[in-house]
Scaffold this motif. Structure first.
Motif, PDB file in Angstrom:
ATOM      1  N   GLN A 178       0.827  -1.208   0.000  1.00 57.90           N
ATOM      2  CA  GLN A 178       0.000   0.000   0.000  1.00 57.90           C
ATOM      3  C   GLN A 178       0.862   1.260   0.000  1.00 57.90           C
ATOM      4  N   LEU A 179       1.954   1.238   0.789  1.00 58.90           N
ATOM      5  CA  LEU A 179       2.868   2.380   0.814  1.00 58.90           C
ATOM      6  C   LEU A 179       3.473   2.626  -0.570  1.00 58.90           C
ATOM      7  N   ILE A 180       3.821   1.543  -1.257  1.00 62.16           N
ATOM      8  CA  ILE A 180       4.385   1.679  -2.605  1.00 62.16           C
ATOM      9  C   ILE A 180       3.347   2.281  -3.551  1.00 62.16           C
ATOM     10  N   GLN A 181       2.112   1.830  -3.450  1.00 59.97           N
ATOM     11  CA  GLN A 181       1.052   2.372  -4.307  1.00 59.97           C
ATOM     12  C   GLN A 181       0.839   3.859  -4.041  1.00 59.97           C
ATOM     13  N   GLU A 182       0.909   4.248  -2.770  1.00 60.14           N
ATOM     14  CA  GLU A 182       0.754   5.662  -2.427  1.00 60.14           C
ATOM     15  C   GLU A 182       1.939   6.481  -2.939  1.00 60.14           C
ATOM     16  N   GLN A 183       3.108   5.864  -2.951  1.00 60.41           N
ATOM     17  CA  GLN A 183       4.278   6.547  -3.516  1.00 60.41           C
ATOM     18  C   GLN A 183       4.073   6.804  -5.012  1.00 60.41           C
ATOM     19  N   GLU A 184       3.552   5.820  -5.701  1.00 56.00           N
ATOM     20  CA  GLU A 184       3.298   5.985  -7.133  1.00 56.00           C
ATOM     21  C   GLU A 184       2.306   7.117  -7.386  1.00 56.00           C
ATOM     22  N   LYS A 185       1.268   7.194  -6.559  1.00 52.41           N
ATOM     23  CA  LYS A 185       0.278   8.266  -6.704  1.00 52.41           C
ATOM     24  C   LYS A 185       0.923   9.627  -6.436  1.00 52.41           C
ATOM     25  N   ALA A 186       1.791   9.674  -5.426  1.00 48.56           N
ATOM     26  CA  ALA A 186       2.467  10.933  -5.101  1.00 48.56           C
ATOM     27  C   ALA A 186       3.333  11.400  -6.269  1.00 48.56           C
ATOM     28  N   LEU A 187       3.996  10.453  -6.933  1.00 47.22           N
ATOM     29  CA  LEU A 187       4.830  10.818  -8.076  1.00 47.22           C
ATOM     30  C   LEU A 187       3.974  11.271  -9.258  1.00 47.22           C
ATOM     31  N   LEU A 221       1.275  12.865  -9.041  1.00 44.81           N
ATOM     32  CA  LEU A 221       0.850  14.229  -8.713  1.00 44.81           C
ATOM     33  C   LEU A 221       2.029  15.178  -8.563  1.00 44.81           C
ATOM     34  N   ASP A 222       3.231  14.640  -8.755  1.00 43.87           N
ATOM     35  CA  ASP A 222       4.463  15.419  -8.594  1.00 43.87           C
ATOM     36  C   ASP A 222       4.580  16.000  -7.187  1.00 43.87           C
ATOM     37  N   ASN A 223       4.081  15.247  -6.203  1.00 42.70           N
ATOM     38  CA  ASN A 223       4.132  15.667  -4.801  1.00 42.70           C
ATOM     39  C   ASN A 223       5.342  14.996  -4.152  1.00 42.70           C
ATOM     40  N   LEU A 224       6.493  15.633  -4.302  1.00 42.75           N
ATOM     41  CA  LEU A 224       7.734  15.017  -3.823  1.00 42.75           C
ATOM     42  C   LEU A 224       7.829  15.025  -2.304  1.00 42.75           C
ATOM     43  N   LEU A 225       7.164  15.986  -1.658  1.00 37.70           N
ATOM     44  CA  LEU A 225       7.156  16.004  -0.190  1.00 37.70           C
ATOM     45  C   LEU A 225       6.429  14.780   0.352  1.00 37.70           C
ATOM     46  N   ALA A 226       5.255  14.473  -0.231  1.00 42.96           N
ATOM     47  CA  ALA A 226       4.506  13.289   0.192  1.00 42.96           C
ATOM     48  C   ALA A 226       5.301  12.028  -0.103  1.00 42.96           C
ATOM     49  N   ASP A 229       8.398   7.310   1.628  1.00 44.88           N
ATOM     50  CA  ASP A 229       9.666   6.578   1.543  1.00 44.88           C
ATOM     51  C   ASP A 229      10.214   6.312   2.940  1.00 44.88           C
ATOM     52  N   ASP A 230      10.122   7.323   3.795  1.00 43.53           N
ATOM     53  CA  ASP A 230      10.563   7.176   5.181  1.00 43.53           C
ATOM     54  C   ASP A 230       9.739   6.111   5.893  1.00 43.53           C
ATOM     55  N   GLN A 231       8.439   6.123   5.676  1.00 41.99           N
ATOM     56  CA  GLN A 231       7.565   5.136   6.307  1.00 41.99           C
ATOM     57  C   GLN A 231       7.890   3.719   5.844  1.00 41.99           C
ATOM     58  N   PHE A 232       8.189   3.574   4.562  1.00 40.99           N
ATOM     59  CA  PHE A 232       8.513   2.252   4.011  1.00 40.99           C
ATOM     60  C   PHE A 232       9.730   1.658   4.713  1.00 40.99           C
ATOM     61  N   HIS A 233      10.786   2.435   4.797  1.00 39.38           N
ATOM     62  CA  HIS A 233      12.017   1.925   5.409  1.00 39.38           C
ATOM     63  C   HIS A 233      11.860   1.721   6.916  1.00 39.38           C
ATOM     64  N   ASN A 234      11.173   2.632   7.576  1.00 32.11           N
ATOM     65  CA  ASN A 234      10.990   2.494   9.021  1.00 32.11           C
ATOM     66  C   ASN A 234      10.127   1.292   9.370  1.00 32.11           C
ATOM     67  N   PHE A 235       9.151   0.996   8.522  1.00 34.79           N
ATOM     68  CA  PHE A 235       8.288  -0.153   8.794  1.00 34.79           C
ATOM     69  C   PHE A 235       9.084  -1.453   8.720  1.00 34.79           C
ATOM     70  N   ILE A 236       9.995  -1.555   7.769  1.00 32.30           N
ATOM     71  CA  ILE A 236      10.829  -2.756   7.679  1.00 32.30           C
ATOM     72  C   ILE A 236      11.715  -2.888   8.916  1.00 32.30           C
ATOM     73  N   VAL A 237      12.247  -1.768   9.395  1.00 34.34           N
ATOM     74  CA  VAL A 237      13.043  -1.814  10.629  1.00 34.34           C
ATOM     75  C   VAL A 237      12.171  -2.276  11.797  1.00 34.34           C
ATOM     76  N   ASP A 238      10.944  -1.794  11.869  1.00 33.29           N
ATOM     77  CA  ASP A 238      10.025  -2.240  12.925  1.00 33.29           C
ATOM     78  C   ASP A 238       9.782  -3.743  12.838  1.00 33.29           C
ATOM     79  N   LEU A 239       9.650  -4.248  11.622  1.00 33.98           N
ATOM     80  CA  LEU A 239       9.361  -5.671  11.429  1.00 33.98           C
ATOM     81  C   LEU A 239      10.514  -6.566  11.885  1.00 33.98           C
ATOM     82  N   ALA A 240      11.718  -6.011  11.953  1.00 35.70           N
ATOM     83  CA  ALA A 240      12.865  -6.799  12.419  1.00 35.70           C
ATOM     84  C   ALA A 240      12.746  -7.153  13.897  1.00 35.70           C
ATOM     85  N   GLU A 241      11.960  -6.369  14.653  1.00 39.49           N
ATOM     86  CA  GLU A 241      11.706  -6.619  16.075  1.00 39.49           C
ATOM     87  C   GLU A 241      13.013  -6.697  16.872  1.00 39.49           C
TER      88      GLU A 241
END
Length: 251
Positions: A143-152, A154-159, A164-176
């Motif tokens: 879902q995060l990847i799909q939202e990234q595609e939508k942001a691109l 719309l040319d919304n680089l801030l979003a 992108d930050d959420q994607f990487h942080n979520f994987i770190v969270d999953l490492a437990e």
């Protein structure tokens, strides 16, 4: 009741007007914090100023005046001073003699060292997360990847940067792994600031979305070694783009 007008220099207006981006951003952030008593004001000031620096409301090299920040934060100068001293020890601000505190510049060599650490740790996080990740968690990454595609689109680089930050942080969270989480947290905000600062100077991050999809596919296939390699390669490529942009600004 309207406040009486007082003569102000342009610089003073910029950081104290109630419609300024800095004022609005900081006050909005403070509203998300729990109400604290007087003894915890330095912590509130610390979190608010760090937030403003992370989101470039206080830009690299900008002077941070205690008097102005105290007005924005609605507190005395003492907790602001304490928070700035703490931020200095963490590398967010620098104390310049006869000038005061400035926001720490983004320096390519420093960022390269941070990336070398985070690049390795991201790979470890992906390796640890893959065998234990659930379908629900994988779907969240998708879902995060799909939202990234939508942001691109719309040319919304801030979003896109936030996602992108959420994607990487979520994987770190999953490492437990709390120790891994703590080390990454100590560095990730500086990388977020660098990504945000250079986003308009780098190619549109289409490759990042493609690489995120490859990482997700390897996680779904339960291939931890491949996930580690893909994450490290992804961070390495992004690092090179960001360092090139930072060095071009410094010329």
């Amino acid at each position: 009741m309207n406040k009486p007008s007082t003569p102000q220099t342009p610089e003073f207006k910029q950081v104290t007007q109630e419609d300024s981006p800095l004022f609005l951003s900081v006050r909005s952030f403070l509203s998300t914090l729990d109400t604290n008593d007087e003894s915890r004001l330095p912590q509130r000031a610390y979190l608010a100023i760090r937030y403003a620096i992370r989101h470039l409301k206080l830009e690299p090299g900008q002077t941070v005046l205690e008097r102005e920040m105290a007005e924005i934060l609605g507190m005395s100068r003492t907790p602001v001073r304490e928070s700035l001293v703490r931020l200095e020890t963490e590398g967010w601000v620098r104390l310049i003699p006869r000038r005061g505190f400035i926001v720490a510049p983004l320096v390519a060599d420093d960022l390269q060292q941070i990336y070398e650490v985070v690049e390795a740790l991201d790979g470890v996080a992906g390796y640890l997360a893959t065998p234990k990740v659930t379908d629900t968690e994988l779907n969240h990454l998708e879902q995060l990847i799909q939202e990234q595609e939508k942001a691109l689109e719309l040319d919304n680089l801030l979003a896109w940067t936030e996602l992108d930050d959420q994607f990487h942080n979520f994987i770190v969270d999953l490492a437990e792994n709390q120790r891994l989480r703590g080390i990454v947290d100590s560095q990730s905000d500086q990388l977020y600031r660098a990504r945000l600062y250079t986003i308009g100077l780098r190619p549109k991050p289409i490759h990042s979305v493609i690489e995120h999809k490859a990482i997700l596919a390897a996680m779904r296939a339960n291939e931890p070694g491949a996930v580690r390699t893909l994450l490290q390669s992804h961070r390495h490529r992004a690092r090179n783009e960001i360092l090139e942009a930072i060095r071009s600004i410094s010329k």
